[in-house]
Design a protein around this motif. Structure first.
Motif, PDB file in Angstrom:
ATOM      1  N   LEU A 200       0.838  -1.197   0.000  1.00 22.54           N
ATOM      2  CA  LEU A 200       0.000   0.000   0.000  1.00 22.54           C
ATOM      3  C   LEU A 200       0.877   1.253   0.000  1.00 22.54           C
ATOM      4  N   PRO A 201       0.453   2.289  -0.712  1.00 29.36           N
ATOM      5  CA  PRO A 201       1.232   3.524  -0.718  1.00 29.36           C
ATOM      6  C   PRO A 201       1.062   4.295   0.586  1.00 29.36           C
ATOM      7  N   GLN A 202       2.043   5.073   0.958  1.00 35.25           N
ATOM      8  CA  GLN A 202       1.919   5.927   2.126  1.00 35.25           C
ATOM      9  C   GLN A 202       0.883   7.025   1.898  1.00 35.25           C
ATOM     10  N   ASP A 203       0.759   7.466   0.650  1.00 36.41           N
ATOM     11  CA  ASP A 203      -0.162   8.550   0.316  1.00 36.41           C
ATOM     12  C   ASP A 203      -1.575   7.999   0.137  1.00 36.41           C
ATOM     13  N   ASN A 325     -12.530  -9.882   9.947  1.00 32.57           N
ATOM     14  CA  ASN A 325     -12.956 -11.189  10.450  1.00 32.57           C
ATOM     15  C   ASN A 325     -12.172 -12.351   9.848  1.00 32.57           C
ATOM     16  N   HIS A 326     -11.232 -12.033   8.946  1.00 28.42           N
ATOM     17  CA  HIS A 326     -10.324 -13.042   8.407  1.00 28.42           C
ATOM     18  C   HIS A 326      -8.904 -12.457   8.391  1.00 28.42           C
ATOM     19  N   ASP A 327      -7.944 -13.268   8.796  1.00 26.36           N
ATOM     20  CA  ASP A 327      -6.544 -12.845   8.806  1.00 26.36           C
ATOM     21  C   ASP A 327      -5.891 -13.386   7.540  1.00 26.36           C
ATOM     22  N   THR A 328      -5.819 -12.557   6.517  1.00 27.91           N
ATOM     23  CA  THR A 328      -5.272 -12.942   5.219  1.00 27.91           C
ATOM     24  C   THR A 328      -4.158 -11.976   4.836  1.00 27.91           C
ATOM     25  N   PRO A 329      -3.281 -12.375   3.909  1.00 27.17           N
ATOM     26  CA  PRO A 329      -2.225 -11.447   3.476  1.00 27.17           C
ATOM     27  C   PRO A 329      -2.780 -10.121   2.948  1.00 27.17           C
ATOM     28  N   ARG A 330      -3.889 -10.178   2.200  1.00 26.81           N
ATOM     29  CA  ARG A 330      -4.453  -8.932   1.670  1.00 26.81           C
ATOM     30  C   ARG A 330      -4.975  -8.039   2.791  1.00 26.81           C
ATOM     31  N   ASN A 331      -5.635  -8.627   3.764  1.00 25.73           N
ATOM     32  CA  ASN A 331      -6.128  -7.838   4.895  1.00 25.73           C
ATOM     33  C   ASN A 331      -4.985  -7.351   5.785  1.00 25.73           C
ATOM     34  N   ARG A 332      -3.930  -8.146   5.898  1.00 25.71           N
ATOM     35  CA  ARG A 332      -2.813  -7.805   6.779  1.00 25.71           C
ATOM     36  C   ARG A 332      -2.009  -6.602   6.300  1.00 25.71           C
ATOM     37  N   ARG A 333      -2.134  -6.241   5.041  1.00 27.53           N
ATOM     38  CA  ARG A 333      -1.369  -5.090   4.550  1.00 27.53           C
ATOM     39  C   ARG A 333      -1.700  -3.815   5.323  1.00 27.53           C
ATOM     40  N   TRP A 334      -2.931  -3.747   5.866  1.00 26.03           N
ATOM     41  CA  TRP A 334      -3.336  -2.553   6.607  1.00 26.03           C
ATOM     42  C   TRP A 334      -2.741  -2.513   8.010  1.00 26.03           C
ATOM     43  N   ASP A 335      -2.012  -3.573   8.373  1.00 26.05           N
ATOM     44  CA  ASP A 335      -1.362  -3.645   9.680  1.00 26.05           C
ATOM     45  C   ASP A 335       0.103  -3.209   9.615  1.00 26.05           C
ATOM     46  N   ALA A 337       3.405  -1.401   9.999  1.00 23.38           N
ATOM     47  CA  ALA A 337       3.760  -0.449  11.048  1.00 23.38           C
ATOM     48  C   ALA A 337       3.933   0.960  10.512  1.00 23.38           C
ATOM     49  N   ASP A 338       4.575   1.092   9.342  1.00 20.65           N
ATOM     50  CA  ASP A 338       4.799   2.438   8.806  1.00 20.65           C
ATOM     51  C   ASP A 338       3.480   3.093   8.390  1.00 20.65           C
ATOM     52  N   LEU A 339       2.542   2.295   7.878  1.00 20.52           N
ATOM     53  CA  LEU A 339       1.251   2.835   7.474  1.00 20.52           C
ATOM     54  C   LEU A 339       0.447   3.281   8.701  1.00 20.52           C
ATOM     55  N   LYS A 340       0.466   2.466   9.754  1.00 27.68           N
ATOM     56  CA  LYS A 340      -0.264   2.830  10.967  1.00 27.68           C
ATOM     57  C   LYS A 340       0.362   4.049  11.640  1.00 27.68           C
ATOM     58  N   ALA A 341       1.674   4.143  11.595  1.00 25.76           N
ATOM     59  CA  ALA A 341       2.339   5.307  12.184  1.00 25.76           C
ATOM     60  C   ALA A 341       1.974   6.584  11.427  1.00 25.76           C
ATOM     61  N   ALA A 342       1.853   6.471  10.111  1.00 22.96           N
ATOM     62  CA  ALA A 342       1.548   7.642   9.284  1.00 22.96           C
ATOM     63  C   ALA A 342       0.111   8.105   9.450  1.00 22.96           C
TER      64      ALA A 342
END
Length: 364
Positions: A200-203, A325-335, A337-342
């Protein structure tokens, strides 16, 4: 003494669909609602959860309200197995489901038609749209909204569908049922190992601003969607509702309440966080610290990146929590650290396979 949550929402592992179990304390008991049953592969997990419901003295398990939001397989697929399960022995205070007043012939085994005929059979413990005097579950008009409830009970403000959406669906009912079945079969036949998702992009603002067409699906347009409020807590259950109905309904609700944005504790994002349903205009009317994504990315690769970027960038005030409700690679991208920090959001995933997540909302 520990206070019970005003609303407890179990977002069951429903593959690419929805299966939501809600519980609200009422007096010394619990008001229970099941909204959708997911596709047929959801059934084992749904059954395990339903077996935990307490039995009554007559040996049945009681659900105050069953809502089947619309005819798509990922929302209705497990309903026949659930209703036929003698061990579960479910009985219902009401069942909300929309079908044409005169069902087309010949008899059909397609899920929507089969459920409508079962509901119309007069089977004990299986009422049909009782709260609506047997008429369709519908808002009065585009931008309408029907508020229902009772003393001490949760309040449900129905925001979708509008009468014109059902009017559009009825003539095409049989065609749409066949189309749903065909689309699901074609998607399953094409299914293979998913391609890796790009980072995912930072922007996220640029991603959120991408233009996308609004959902025009007839079945999705007929989705039953509503705001549920209880003891000061609230959740917007959007099913697969389309922007053309949900946006004017929310705008009218804001006008009636005299507020600029609707403060709601959680939102179950429409159509599994599709960019065609989760719009900037819709999110501009909401202020929620919790956004719920129900999908394992199969079939249609939801959630769309644009949709979740819009959810994150639209949030003001306290941090946003994304629930998956599902732990998948596609869903995990939103986890990341740099994205959450931003962007300051949090993420919650199931504790293990096949369990989903539970969202507890405190009252006020």
């Amino acid at each position: 003494m520990r206070t019970r949550p005003a609303i407890t929402l179990d977002v069951l592992p429903a593959s690419y669909g929805d299966a939501l179990l809600l519980r609200c304390p009422v007096g010394r008991g619990t008001w229970t609602m099941l909204m959708d049953t997911g596709p047929d592969e959801t059934w084992p997990a749904l059954r395990r959860r339903l077996l935990l419901l307490p039995k009554r003295r007559d040996g049945t398990r009681w659900i105050d309200l069953l809502v089947i939001s619309h005819i798509d397989h990922d929302h209705i697929g497990s309903v026949a197995k659930m209703l036929d399960d003698r061990e579960l022995a479910l009985t219902f205070g009401d069942v909300w489901f929309n079908a044409p007043p005169n069902l087309p012939r010949p008899r059909s085994a397609v899920e929507g038609a089969a459920l409508a005929r079962l509901l119309g059979s007069g089977r004990p413990g299986l009422p049909w749209n009782r709260a609506w005097s047997g008429q369709p579950v519908v808002t009065p008009a585009i931008g309408g909204g029907v508020q229902m409830g009772g003393k001490g009970l949760p309040t449900l403000t129905v925001l979708s569908p509008s009468p014109d959406r059902l009017t559009r669906l009825w003539p095409a009912w049989a065609t749409e049922l066949a189309k749903v079945a065909r689309r699901e079969a074609e998607a399953a036949a094409k299914a293979g190992p998913p391609a890796p998702d790009a980072a995912l992009p930072q922007d996220l603002a640029t991603l959120a601003a991408r233009r996308s067409a609004n959902d025009a699906s007839l079945p999705n347009g007929s989705s039953i969607a509503f705001l549920l409020e209880h003891r000061g807590a609230s959740v917007l259950l959007a099913a697969d509702a389309v922007p053309g109905t949900l946006e004017p309904a929310l705008r009218a609700l804001l006008d009636r309440r005299g507020v600029a944005r609707l403060a709601v504790d959680a939102v179950k994002l429409s159509h599994h966080a599709s960019r065609a349903n989760v719009t900037a205009a819709l999110l501009a009317m909401l202020d929620s610290p919790n956004a719920i994504v129900s999908t394992d990315n199969k079939q249609f690769r939801h959630p769309d990146d644009e949709a979740l970027a819009r959810v994150i960038t639209a949030r003001s005030g306290q941090p946003l929590t994304l629930w998956f409700n599902h732990d998948t690679p596609r869903n995990r991208r939103w986890d990341a650290a740099d994205l959450k920090a931003a962007h300051g959001h949090r993420t919650v995933y199931p504790a293990g396979p096949g369990v989903g997540v539970t969202v507890s909302l405190a009252g006020r």
